[in-house]
Design a protein around this motif. Sequence first.
Motif, PDB file in Angstrom:
ATOM      1  N   THR A  96       0.832  -1.207   0.000  1.00 46.82           N
ATOM      2  CA  THR A  96       0.000   0.000   0.000  1.00 46.82           C
ATOM      3  C   THR A  96       0.866   1.256   0.000  1.00 46.82           C
ATOM      4  O   THR A  96       1.936   1.290   0.607  1.00 46.82           O
ATOM      5  N   ALA A  97       0.381   2.291  -0.679  1.00 45.67           N
ATOM      6  CA  ALA A  97       1.003   3.624  -0.621  1.00 45.67           C
ATOM      7  C   ALA A  97       0.037   4.578   0.062  1.00 45.67           C
ATOM      8  O   ALA A  97      -1.181   4.436  -0.050  1.00 45.67           O
ATOM      9  N   LEU A  98       0.595   5.548   0.768  1.00 47.11           N
ATOM     10  CA  LEU A  98      -0.210   6.586   1.425  1.00 47.11           C
ATOM     11  C   LEU A  98       0.018   7.906   0.706  1.00 47.11           C
ATOM     12  O   LEU A  98       1.164   8.317   0.485  1.00 47.11           O
ATOM     13  N   LEU A  99      -1.060   8.567   0.352  1.00 49.23           N
ATOM     14  CA  LEU A  99      -0.990   9.895  -0.235  1.00 49.23           C
ATOM     15  C   LEU A  99      -1.508  10.884   0.808  1.00 49.23           C
ATOM     16  O   LEU A  99      -2.637  10.741   1.285  1.00 49.23           O
ATOM     17  N   ILE A 189       2.989  -1.396  -6.606  1.00 47.72           N
ATOM     18  CA  ILE A 189       2.033  -1.099  -5.527  1.00 47.72           C
ATOM     19  C   ILE A 189       0.715  -0.681  -6.170  1.00 47.72           C
ATOM     20  O   ILE A 189       0.661   0.301  -6.921  1.00 47.72           O
ATOM     21  N   THR A 190      -0.356  -1.404  -5.856  1.00 44.25           N
ATOM     22  CA  THR A 190      -1.640  -1.144  -6.530  1.00 44.25           C
ATOM     23  C   THR A 190      -2.761  -0.777  -5.561  1.00 44.25           C
ATOM     24  O   THR A 190      -3.904  -0.670  -5.958  1.00 44.25           O
ATOM     25  N   SER A 191      -2.412  -0.599  -4.289  1.00 43.71           N
ATOM     26  CA  SER A 191      -3.424  -0.202  -3.312  1.00 43.71           C
ATOM     27  C   SER A 191      -3.044   1.161  -2.747  1.00 43.71           C
ATOM     28  O   SER A 191      -1.884   1.394  -2.395  1.00 43.71           O
ATOM     29  N   LEU A 192      -4.006   2.077  -2.691  1.00 44.51           N
ATOM     30  CA  LEU A 192      -3.718   3.455  -2.322  1.00 44.51           C
ATOM     31  C   LEU A 192      -4.653   3.928  -1.204  1.00 44.51           C
ATOM     32  O   LEU A 192      -5.871   3.751  -1.278  1.00 44.51           O
ATOM     33  N   ALA A 193      -4.062   4.534  -0.165  1.00 44.73           N
ATOM     34  CA  ALA A 193      -4.831   5.187   0.907  1.00 44.73           C
ATOM     35  C   ALA A 193      -4.623   6.687   0.774  1.00 44.73           C
ATOM     36  O   ALA A 193      -3.483   7.143   0.600  1.00 44.73           O
ATOM     37  N   VAL A 194      -5.704   7.458   0.867  1.00 38.67           N
ATOM     38  CA  VAL A 194      -5.619   8.911   0.684  1.00 38.67           C
ATOM     39  C   VAL A 194      -6.081   9.615   1.955  1.00 38.67           C
ATOM     40  O   VAL A 194      -7.203   9.377   2.430  1.00 38.67           O
ATOM     41  N   LEU A 195      -5.205  10.472   2.505  1.00 39.19           N
ATOM     42  CA  LEU A 195      -5.518  11.229   3.715  1.00 39.19           C
ATOM     43  C   LEU A 195      -5.104  12.684   3.515  1.00 39.19           C
ATOM     44  O   LEU A 195      -3.916  13.012   3.525  1.00 39.19           O
ATOM     45  N   LEU A 196      -6.086  13.545   3.308  1.00 42.96           N
ATOM     46  CA  LEU A 196      -5.818  14.981   3.193  1.00 42.96           C
ATOM     47  C   LEU A 196      -6.466  15.695   4.381  1.00 42.96           C
ATOM     48  O   LEU A 196      -7.576  15.336   4.790  1.00 42.96           O
ATOM     49  N   SER A 222      -8.737   3.781  -1.305  1.00 44.43           N
ATOM     50  CA  SER A 222      -9.517   4.086  -0.100  1.00 44.43           C
ATOM     51  C   SER A 222      -9.341   5.556   0.237  1.00 44.43           C
ATOM     52  O   SER A 222      -8.215   6.034   0.405  1.00 44.43           O
ATOM     53  N   LEU A 223     -10.451   6.288   0.331  1.00 37.17           N
ATOM     54  CA  LEU A 223     -10.426   7.705   0.679  1.00 37.17           C
ATOM     55  C   LEU A 223     -10.867   7.872   2.120  1.00 37.17           C
ATOM     56  O   LEU A 223     -11.900   7.327   2.522  1.00 37.17           O
ATOM     57  N   SER A 224     -10.118   8.633   2.905  1.00 35.08           N
ATOM     58  CA  SER A 224     -10.461   8.773   4.329  1.00 35.08           C
ATOM     59  C   SER A 224     -11.828   9.422   4.507  1.00 35.08           C
ATOM     60  O   SER A 224     -12.539   9.131   5.457  1.00 35.08           O
TER      61      SER A 224
END
Length: 1307
Positions: A96-99, A189-196, A222-224
Motif C-alpha cells: 500500500t502507498a499513502l498519499l 504497488i496497486t493499493s492506495l490510501a488517501v488522507l488529506l 480508499s479515501l479517508s
Amino acid sequence: MTETEGKFDFAIDRGGTFTDVFARLPGGRERVLKLLSRDPQNYKDAPTEGIRRVLEEETGRVFPRDQPVDTSLIGWIRMGTTVATNALLEREGERTALLVTLGFKDLLHIGTQARPKLFDLEVAVPEVLYEEVIEVDERVVLRQDDCQLPKKDPKRIVTGSTGDSLEVWRELDLQRVEKDLKGVLSRGITSLAVLLLHSYTWSDHEKAVGALACRLGFSQVSLSSEVMPMVRAVPRGYTVCADAYLTPKIHQYLKGFTSGFKGGLKGVDVLFMQSDGGLTPMEQFCGSRAVLSGPAGGVVGYAITSYSQTEKKPVIGFDMGGTSTDVSRYAGQYEHVFEATTAGVTLQAPQLDINTVAAGGGSQLFFRSGMFVVGPESAGAHPGPACYRKGGPLTVTDANLALGRLLPSFFPKIFGPGENEPLSLEETMKHFRHLSQEINLFLSSNQSQVSANGAKQSHDSKSEMSVEEVAMGFIRVANEAMCRPIRALTQAKGHDTSQHVLACFGGAGGQHACAIARALGMKTVFIHKYSGVLSAYGLALADVVEEVQEPCSLQYERRSFSQLDRRVEELSKRCHDTLCARGFTRSQITTEVFLHLRYKGTDCALMITAAGYPTNAKSCLAGDFSSAFTKRYLTEFGFTIPDRAIVVDDIRVRGCGKSGIKSVFKTKTRRGQAKPVTVTKCYFEEGYLDTSVYLWEELPCGHCIQGPAIIIDKNSTILVEPCCEAHLTEEGDVCLTVGSDPHCALGTELNTVQLSIFSHRFMSIAEQMGRVLQRTSISTNIKERLDFSCAVFGPDGGLVSNAPHIPVHLGAMQETVQYQIRSLGNKLKEGDVILSNHPCAGGSHLPDLTVITPVFRKGVSSPVFFVASRGHHADIGGITPGSMPPHSTSLQQEGAVFISFKLVTAGVFQEEALTEALMAPAQYPHSSGTRNLHDNLSDLRAQVAANQRGSQLVGELIDGYGLAVVQAYMGYIQSNAELAVRDMLRDFACRRRQQTGSLEVESEDFMDDGTAIRLRVQINEEEGSAVFDFTGTGTEVWGNCNAPRAITLSALIYCLRCMVGQDIPLNQGCLAPITIIIPPGSILQPSENAAVVGGNVLTSQRVVDVIFRAFEVCAASQGCMNNISFGSKNIGYYETVAGGAGAGPGWNGRSGVHSHMTNTRITDPEILEKRYPVILEHFSLRPGSGGAGQYCGGDGVVRKLLFRNKVVLSVLTERRSTRPYGLLGGEDGAAGLNLLHRADGRVLNLGAKTSISLQPGDMFCLYTPGGGGYGGKDDTNRRPQTKRRRLNESFPERGSVFEYRMAQEGV
C-alpha cells in the motif's frame, strides 16, 4: 428477505484455529460442527468443507471434495472471519502507498507520540501499514472570523459538509500527483490510501485524487472521507490505511471462497459479520469494518440468548480462549466504541466494545521474586501447553488438568508430534513438580524474613506447598487477573458489577465461570447449549445492518433543529433505500438515529440514542437528545454542566434489516434424575473431593446438580464448584447458581498465592479511585487528558499501590504523605482531608495538587492506611496562565502554595478558606490568583470523592480479611518489590565485578546552563543494596530547573523498574535497598522558595539519563519534554513534543516518540486548527538527528506552527546546547533548536527557555533532539533487522478498558 424453507442455512465462524459451523436443516432441525481452520492435506477451505460435509451427511448424496459444491440446496450463508485480523497481526496485507498533505509524511509514524509500554526501553511500536508516501502540495484550512493574517491574495472559499467555511490555500496539482502515482504503480504497488487534512468536511481534493488513481489502474483506492468521515486526522489516517491494506486481502479470500461453489454462489444470499455486530453483503465487506468480524458474532450470540427482555438484567460476556479472553457488556443495546486499537493500529469505525485481555488457557505460569504470575506470554497453538506433548511450557490449561478439572479420557487423541495421543497428565505433573520445588526452595530460604511490622514469620506456618496447592494458586491468580477488566468495564460507566449475569462461552471459560462470578459478587452464570460455537450461532441470529454517518458542527439548540431534521431524514432515506435494494420490505426495516454529543469546550463526546426519550416541543424530530445526553452524562460522570451548550460532532443512522432466525427448535430433553457417567477426584480449596461427571447431552431439563460436578460436551467442560448448583433449562442451556464461598480464615503468615491476589486487589483499589476521579472531575486536564494518579499507602506513609503509572508521580506522593504524618501526627482526625503541593512537603510542581485522606478503623487511634490522589490543575495562579512560567525565579511566581492545608475538617469541605488560598498569589507583583476557580473547586471535590471510594474499598478489604492480615500483606507486597530490586542489583554487581573488578559506577551529565548532575553508585553485592550519591551536583539555579527531592525519587523508581525488566508492584519496597544522598542546596534539593516548574518536566529527564549512563543501560533519549504553550486573554494551549529515543543493546531508538518521564499524547492536527488560532504547517521526523552507531538513535521531529492572531508563546526546553549522549562508541544525538520566523522575514533563535509576544504571520519552528547511538561505528548497521513477532504476542490487548489505561499512561 424471507426465511428460506426446504433449504440448508449456514452460519460459520472461521477462527484462527477452529472453524465453527451452525447449520439449520430443512424442517428446522439444527446441527453444529467444528473443524480445523487449516488442514491443507484434506481440504482447501474450512467453511466450504463444513458446508460440504453437512450437505453430504444429511442428504446422503455425494458432494466430491475436488468439485465445486452444488448450491441448489443452500438458502443462505453467513460468515464471520479472522482473515482481516490475521492479515493485520501478521502484517500480510496488500502492498500500500499513502498519499498525504505536504508536510505530514510521518504523521502516522508519530501518531499520538506516546509509547505503548511505559517501562520498555526498546520502544516496540507496530510498523505503519504503507510502504511508500506521496506528499501532495495541497492545503485547505478552516476559516476563523477573527483571523488576523494579512490578506496577501484572495483564497477560494468553500463550504464543508459540517457547515464550516474553509479556505483553499493551495489548489491540488493533479499533473504532479499523476506523475507520482505512476511511479508507485511502476514499483508494483496497486493499493492506495488517501488522507488529506480536513477532508472529513470538504472532500473534493480527495475525490479528485481517487478518480485519478482509479483511472490509472489502482486496484484498491480508499479515501479517508469515505471510509470514516470523522474529525481527527491520525485515527482517520490509520483507518484508511487499514482499509487499503486489508480490503484486497478480503476480496482475495472471497474470490477463493466463492470459487468452491457452482456459479460462484450466484443467487445465494451471502452475508458477512462486521465489527459493529451487523451483517453486510459479501461485496460490501471491507477491511476497516472487518477486524472484529469473528468476536462480534459471539457478542450477538450471548446478547440475544442470555438477556431477558422482562428482567432486563445486564449481562457480561466472558469468552475465554487459548491465548486471550474477550469481555464485553450488554444491557439491551450493543455497546459500541468508535475508536479502538487492534494489533497496534487505531481504527476509527463503529466497533463492539470487546475487551481483550492477555489471559487464556494457554497463558504461561511463572514464579518471579516470590510472586505467582500468569501471562501475558502465551504458549500458543504450537507448541501449546505442556500437556499437548510438544515441549510446551506450563499454562493455565495444565493447572486445570493437574487439579482434575480436565479429564483426558473425554478429549480426542490429537496431541503429540504425530497428533494421535491423548493429553498428557504425566508431562503436566513433571513440570509442576519442578516448579513446586523452585517455589518451596524460595519459601524455605525466606522463612525467617522479617515482615513489615518487624515480627518474624510464624514458625508454625506451612513451609512447603504441594503440587496441587501450586496449581490451585495459579488458577486463583489467573481468575483475579480476568476479574480486573470486568470490574473496570462496569464501574467505568457507573454500573454495579455484582448486578450482572455472567454469560460464559468459548472453550476454556466453563472451568473458571463459578470462581469468577463469585469473586465479582454475581449470582448467576448462563452457558448456552451452543456455547462452544456461540460466535457461529450469533451470526444466524444477527440482522443486516447499514450505517451512514456524517460530521457536523451544529449546536443542539432550537435554531439548529430544522437543519438536523433535514440531515437525519436524508441519512435515514439512504439507509432505507440501500436495505430495500437488498430485498428487505419496509416492515422489516428499522432505523435508529444517534448524535455524537459533547459539552462545548470539552473533548468528552458520547454517542447518544434518543430511545426512551420521545420528541417534544424542545427537541428535534428524532427525539429528545438533550435529556438523553444529560441522563447518560450524569450516570457516567456523576454531574452535568447545565449552563454549557451541547455540540453535535456527528450524525449517525443505523438501519437494520430484520433477518435473524428465531431459534424455536427445542432440544429433546428427558425428565428424571441426572446420572453421572463417572465420579472423579477433583481438587478444590478443601482438598480432593468426589466430583460427579455428567454428559450435557444426557442431562434431564429442570434437574439440579449440586457441586462439585463436571459437565462435559464435545466442545467444552463446565466446572460446578462446591456451594454452586447447575440446572438445565427447557431450551437445553445450563444455568449455574453461584453460592457464597465458605470463607477460609487467612493468617498473617506469608502465603505466596495470596500475595499475588492481594497485589491485584490493592492495584484494583487505586484503579477504582482513578475511575471515580475521572468520572466526577470537570477539567480537561483530569477528565480527558487523565493527568492524575491515585494511590494507597500504609500507616507509615509507605506506598503500597499506585495507578496509573505516570512516571513523574511514581514514589513522589509517598514523600507528601510521610511529610503530613511527621508534621500533623496525632492532629489527624477521622473526617479530615489534607491538601498539599509544596516541594518541601513532597510536591513535584505547584499545579500538581495532592489530596490525602487518612483511613481510620474503629478501635484504632491512628490511621491504619492512607489514600491519596494527585491531579494536575490547569491553573492555580502565578505570573502566566497555566501556572508553568518558563522564566519564574521563585516559587511564589508559580501559583498558590499549600503545605498541610485542611481541605475537609470533620467532614466539612472548607470552600471559603480554599478560595482565599487559591486567590492569594494575586498579592505578588505581576501575578494573579487562579484563573479558573470553578474548575479547581470541582476537581478538588472529585479528588475527595475518589479518596472516599478508596477508603471505602480499603475498609471492605479489612472487613473481609481483618486488619492484621491486610497490613501483613501490605508489608509482603512491599518486600516483594524490594526482593526484585535486590535481585537486579546483585545480578548487575556480579557482571560488573567480572568485567572490571569494581562494584562502583559513576556518571555525569549537564543541563544547558552548564549545571552538572553527578552520580556515584556503590553496590553491595551480598545484600543487593546500593548507595546513590549525587554529591558534586551543581547548586540551586536562578530559574526554575530546580527539582525537589520527590522528583529524583520518581526518576530513580522509574529507572529501577526499567532495569528489573518485568512487572513488579511499584511501591516503597523498590527504594528499600537504596540509600540516596542528595546535597542540600543543590539543583536536586533546592531551598524552600526556589522555582521548580522546569525541574518537574526537564531536570527529571536528566536524572534518568545520568542513572542509565552509570549502569550503561542505553544511550540517552532526547532528554527533554519540549514544553510549548501559547495563549491570549481568550485562549490557552499547552503541549509537549516527541523526540528521538536512545538506542540500546540489540535495538535502534524509536523516532518521534516520548521517552522516560513523560508519555503525553499530542493534539490531533485537525483539532488543533479547529480550536486555536494556529495552522500546523509541518509535522514530520527530523532525518539524521539520531546518533549513529551499531544501533542508531531515534530521530527527533520538526514541528512548525503558523499563528493567525497575536499570542504570547512560552518555550521551556532542554538539550539545546548539550547533546543526548551515545553509549559504548555510539554517536551523540543532535541537539534541539527553537527558531522563530517573523512575518517580516527575520529568523530568530529563541534559545532553550523564553516567553515572547508573537504577531499574526509569525511561525515557530521546533526541532527536537534525537536519541544517542549505541555501539561503535565499526559494527555500524544503520537499521538492523529485529526478529519479527506475531503482533498479538506484543499487542494482545484491546477494548475501552485498554484504551483508558493507554490514555492514562499517555500523560
